[in-house]
Design an enzyme around this catalytic site. Structure first.
Site, PDB file in Angstrom:
ATOM      1  CG  HIS A 175      -0.242   0.022   2.541  1.00 33.12           C
ATOM      2  ND1 HIS A 175      -0.201  -1.067   3.383  1.00 33.12           N
ATOM      3  CD2 HIS A 175       0.478   0.981   3.157  1.00 33.12           C
ATOM      4  CE1 HIS A 175       0.491  -0.765   4.456  1.00 33.12           C
ATOM      5  NE2 HIS A 175       0.919   0.468   4.350  1.00 33.12           N
TER       6      HIS A 175
HETATM    7  P1  TYD Z   1      -1.684  -2.881   7.613  1.00 33.66           P
HETATM    8  O1  TYD Z   1      -1.152  -1.500   7.767  1.00 33.66           O
HETATM    9  O2  TYD Z   1      -2.506  -3.183   6.408  1.00 33.66           O
HETATM   10  O3  TYD Z   1      -0.475  -3.920   7.700  1.00 33.66           O
HETATM   11  P2  TYD Z   1       0.630  -4.319   6.649  1.00 33.66           P
HETATM   12  O4  TYD Z   1       0.764  -3.205   5.693  1.00 33.66           O
HETATM   13  O5  TYD Z   1       1.849  -4.534   7.460  1.00 33.66           O
HETATM   14  O6  TYD Z   1       0.230  -5.583   5.981  1.00 33.66           O
HETATM   15  O7  TYD Z   1      -2.484  -3.272   8.928  1.00 33.66           O
HETATM   16  C1  TYD Z   1      -2.941  -4.583   9.156  1.00 33.66           C
HETATM   17  C2  TYD Z   1      -4.204  -4.490   9.987  1.00 33.66           C
HETATM   18  O8  TYD Z   1      -3.927  -3.890  11.243  1.00 33.66           O
HETATM   19  C3  TYD Z   1      -5.288  -3.672   9.321  1.00 33.66           C
HETATM   20  O9  TYD Z   1      -6.533  -4.324   9.541  1.00 33.66           O
HETATM   21  C4  TYD Z   1      -5.291  -2.366  10.071  1.00 33.66           C
HETATM   22  C5  TYD Z   1      -4.739  -2.733  11.436  1.00 33.66           C
HETATM   23  N1  TYD Z   1      -3.926  -1.665  12.020  1.00 33.66           N
HETATM   24  C6  TYD Z   1      -4.425  -0.950  13.092  1.00 33.66           C
HETATM   25  O10 TYD Z   1      -5.547  -1.182  13.577  1.00 33.66           O
HETATM   26  N2  TYD Z   1      -3.649   0.046  13.636  1.00 33.66           N
HETATM   27  C7  TYD Z   1      -2.417   0.351  13.134  1.00 33.66           C
HETATM   28  O11 TYD Z   1      -1.736   1.273  13.654  1.00 33.66           O
HETATM   29  C8  TYD Z   1      -1.930  -0.401  12.018  1.00 33.66           C
HETATM   30  C9  TYD Z   1      -0.584  -0.106  11.421  1.00 33.66           C
HETATM   31  C10 TYD Z   1      -2.715  -1.394  11.481  1.00 33.66           C
END
Ligand code: TYD
Length: 141
Positions: free
Chosen positions: A58
């Site tokens: 992303h």
């Molecule tokens: P995401 O940022 O998509 O993780 P990655 O890019 O590492 O795969 O986040 C994964 C999940 O965690 C998503 O459902 C959102 C949640 N999340 C939070 O609730 N708070 C946060 O600060 C972060 C970074 C993610």
């Protein structure tokens, strides 16, 4: 900073001050606000990531993030819509500063790797661009 003009060249490694103990008791690194170019509003970390998994996938519209390989190693693939850059992080006193408008993927996590992330804003799903097609559209506007 404009999404459109942000390139992978603006992503940089920042060295974190390291205090090596004179009596051989190991190292201490410290991050204060002048180490990173934003006020830290959130801290989170990735761990127990299987070696064949990838995270990220992303971009962010306004969020600045500083990634630190607290333990082990992993690779970060960065894209600006035209150019791609791969950075391997494996030193706990060297972090990666990612500005808004950069697509990132994290992969190749070593066993026991921990990625600490310092972020400029609290969590906001609306700040994410989760589709690469949408990202390309944002960059071409
Ligand atoms: P995401 O940022 O998509 O993780 P990655 O890019 O590492 O795969 O986040 C994964 C999940 O965690 C998503 O459902 C959102 C949640 N999340 C939070 O609730 N708070 C946060 O600060 C972060 C970074 C993610």
């Amino acid at each position: 900073m404009k999404l459109k003009t942000t390139t992978v060249d603006t992503v940089s490694i920042i060295e974190i001050p390291k205090i090596t103990d004179k009596k051989g008791r190991g190292n201490l690194s410290v991050i204060e606000n002048d180490c990173v170019p934003f006020d830290i509003k959130r801290v989170y970390y990735l761990y127990d990531v299987p070696s064949d998994a990838y995270r990220g996938g992303h971009a962010h519209k306004a969020l600045y993030q500083f990634l630190i390989p607290l333990s082990g190693s992993f690779d970060v693939i960065l894209k600006d819509g035209e150019n791609t850059k791969k950075v391997s992080l494996n030193k706990p006193n060297k972090g990666l500063m990612i500005v808004p408008g950069i697509w990132r993927e994290l992969e190749n996590f070593s066993s026991g790797a921990v990625c600490l992330v310092l972020a400029s804003e609290v969590y906001d799903e609306n700040d994410y661009i989760r589709s690469y097609n949408d990202f390309k559209l944002f960059k071409s506007r």
